[in-house]
Scaffold this motif. Sequence first.
Motif, PDB file in Angstrom:
ATOM      1  N   HIS A  93       0.826  -1.227   0.000  1.00  0.00           N
ATOM      2  CA  HIS A  93       0.000   0.000   0.000  1.00  0.00           C
ATOM      3  C   HIS A  93       0.852   1.266   0.000  1.00  0.00           C
ATOM      4  O   HIS A  93       0.415   2.314   0.512  1.00  0.00           O
ATOM      5  CB  HIS A  93      -0.939   0.020   1.207  1.00  0.00           C
ATOM      6  N   GLY A  94       2.066   1.182  -0.529  1.00  0.00           N
ATOM      7  CA  GLY A  94       2.924   2.362  -0.624  1.00  0.00           C
ATOM      8  C   GLY A  94       3.693   2.714   0.633  1.00  0.00           C
ATOM      9  O   GLY A  94       4.360   3.746   0.679  1.00  0.00           O
ATOM     10  N   TYR A  95       3.639   1.886   1.668  1.00  0.00           N
ATOM     11  CA  TYR A  95       4.338   2.209   2.910  1.00  0.00           C
ATOM     12  C   TYR A  95       5.847   1.986   2.774  1.00  0.00           C
ATOM     13  O   TYR A  95       6.295   0.940   2.309  1.00  0.00           O
ATOM     14  CB  TYR A  95       3.816   1.347   4.068  1.00  0.00           C
ATOM     15  N   VAL A  96       6.600   2.989   3.175  1.00  0.00           N
ATOM     16  CA  VAL A  96       8.059   2.935   3.250  1.00  0.00           C
ATOM     17  C   VAL A  96       8.451   3.748   4.473  1.00  0.00           C
ATOM     18  O   VAL A  96       7.855   4.797   4.747  1.00  0.00           O
ATOM     19  CB  VAL A  96       8.724   3.535   1.986  1.00  0.00           C
ATOM     20  N   LEU A  97       9.427   3.287   5.234  1.00  0.00           N
ATOM     21  CA  LEU A  97       9.841   4.035   6.421  1.00  0.00           C
ATOM     22  C   LEU A  97      10.478   5.359   6.000  1.00  0.00           C
ATOM     23  O   LEU A  97      11.505   5.383   5.339  1.00  0.00           O
ATOM     24  CB  LEU A  97      10.834   3.208   7.249  1.00  0.00           C
ATOM     25  N   HIS A  98       9.840   6.458   6.397  1.00  0.00           N
ATOM     26  CA  HIS A  98      10.308   7.786   6.019  1.00  0.00           C
ATOM     27  C   HIS A  98      10.991   8.531   7.156  1.00  0.00           C
ATOM     28  O   HIS A  98      11.760   9.449   6.927  1.00  0.00           O
ATOM     29  CB  HIS A  98       9.147   8.638   5.506  1.00  0.00           C
ATOM     30  N   GLY A  99      10.689   8.196   8.385  1.00  0.00           N
ATOM     31  CA  GLY A  99      11.262   8.925   9.508  1.00  0.00           C
ATOM     32  C   GLY A  99      10.622   8.471  10.799  1.00  0.00           C
ATOM     33  O   GLY A  99       9.741   7.609  10.823  1.00  0.00           O
ATOM     34  N   SER A 100      11.069   9.060  11.905  1.00  0.00           N
ATOM     35  CA  SER A 100      10.578   8.664  13.215  1.00  0.00           C
ATOM     36  C   SER A 100       9.101   9.007  13.373  1.00  0.00           C
ATOM     37  O   SER A 100       8.700  10.164  13.183  1.00  0.00           O
ATOM     38  CB  SER A 100      11.380   9.361  14.314  1.00  0.00           C
ATOM     39  N   PRO A 101       8.260   8.038  13.735  1.00  0.00           N
ATOM     40  CA  PRO A 101       6.846   8.338  13.985  1.00  0.00           C
ATOM     41  C   PRO A 101       6.627   9.130  15.265  1.00  0.00           C
ATOM     42  O   PRO A 101       5.504   9.564  15.537  1.00  0.00           O
ATOM     43  CB  PRO A 101       6.200   6.954  14.063  1.00  0.00           C
ATOM     44  N   CYS A 102       7.686   9.310  16.063  1.00  0.00           N
ATOM     45  CA  CYS A 102       7.574  10.098  17.295  1.00  0.00           C
ATOM     46  C   CYS A 102       7.995  11.547  17.091  1.00  0.00           C
ATOM     47  O   CYS A 102       7.986  12.331  18.047  1.00  0.00           O
ATOM     48  CB  CYS A 102       8.434   9.470  18.397  1.00  0.00           C
ATOM     49  N   ALA A 103       8.387  11.895  15.885  1.00  0.00           N
ATOM     50  CA  ALA A 103       8.900  13.242  15.629  1.00  0.00           C
ATOM     51  C   ALA A 103       7.790  14.178  15.161  1.00  0.00           C
ATOM     52  O   ALA A 103       6.717  13.748  14.724  1.00  0.00           O
ATOM     53  CB  ALA A 103      10.020  13.188  14.587  1.00  0.00           C
ATOM     54  N   GLY A 104       8.065  15.469  15.273  1.00  0.00           N
ATOM     55  CA  GLY A 104       7.138  16.474  14.775  1.00  0.00           C
ATOM     56  C   GLY A 104       5.806  16.447  15.494  1.00  0.00           C
ATOM     57  O   GLY A 104       5.723  16.266  16.708  1.00  0.00           O
ATOM     58  N   LEU A 105       4.732  16.607  14.718  1.00  0.00           N
ATOM     59  CA  LEU A 105       3.376  16.679  15.279  1.00  0.00           C
ATOM     60  C   LEU A 105       2.595  15.384  15.106  1.00  0.00           C
ATOM     61  O   LEU A 105       1.376  15.364  15.286  1.00  0.00           O
ATOM     62  CB  LEU A 105       2.612  17.836  14.619  1.00  0.00           C
ATOM     63  N   THR A 106       3.288  14.299  14.783  1.00  0.00           N
ATOM     64  CA  THR A 106       2.607  13.032  14.501  1.00  0.00           C
ATOM     65  C   THR A 106       1.754  12.564  15.672  1.00  0.00           C
ATOM     66  O   THR A 106       0.630  12.089  15.494  1.00  0.00           O
ATOM     67  CB  THR A 106       3.639  11.948  14.140  1.00  0.00           C
TER      68      THR A 106
END
Length: 246
Positions: free
Chosen positions: A72-85
Amino acid sequence: MISEPELTGGLDEPTPADMVSDGDPAPRPALFGPGGRRLWAVGLGGALVASAAWAGGLYAYGPRHSGAPDMHGYVLHGSPCAGLTLKPLTDALKATDTQTVSPAVVHLGPALDQIRCTIETTSPIPLHGGTARYEVVVGIDLHKATDPAAEFEDQRDLDTADLIPVTTTESVPDLGDKAYFLTINAGSQQLKVLDGGAVFTITLNGYNYLATSVDGQQGDSTSETDLRAYQPALIATVRNVMKGQK
């Protein structure tokens, strides 16, 4: 962003067709048919057609039945704990202080990509005094070689950290292919989502540190906090996590 991810991670000669077991040569077939047409050319043409059809069938069969799931187009792009996620959840927790306990740790492999990160937040408890402390653990597993659906379903009622049954399991509609809320105990909620070959997990642990008086002395008591009220915020947060990895 993840600045420096930690990676955990001839041919046998055929027997001549014109020989028989007793050593006498077999009769050689005629090379020409009526009109002088070479029979081997006809046979070769048929073999090529059959071979091409077989190859085409294999090509069509392979991608559909190889066992590899749709990512489904998922690729690890960065930390899911970063920014406003994680903002929907930290807002719901009324967090006044948020710290990264465990920066994103990454494993990249030919069959499985994984990422984990952990944050801690605190918020005041106005009516009772003291502080509520929460831990949020986010995990993403991208299964690139095999479909994780059977494993996901097999573990739907299990706390995989301790391999013990959870208290309750609730299905969550309209979220990925399948999603479940797991109440591990009164102070621990987990949301697990399966979407194609991707598995997303958010675990929320919470404790209350209350100011108390024991024999006239000030002290602290610790109690688990009911986290079921934060389920809508967990759903909104996991949607952010899923969107951030596309």
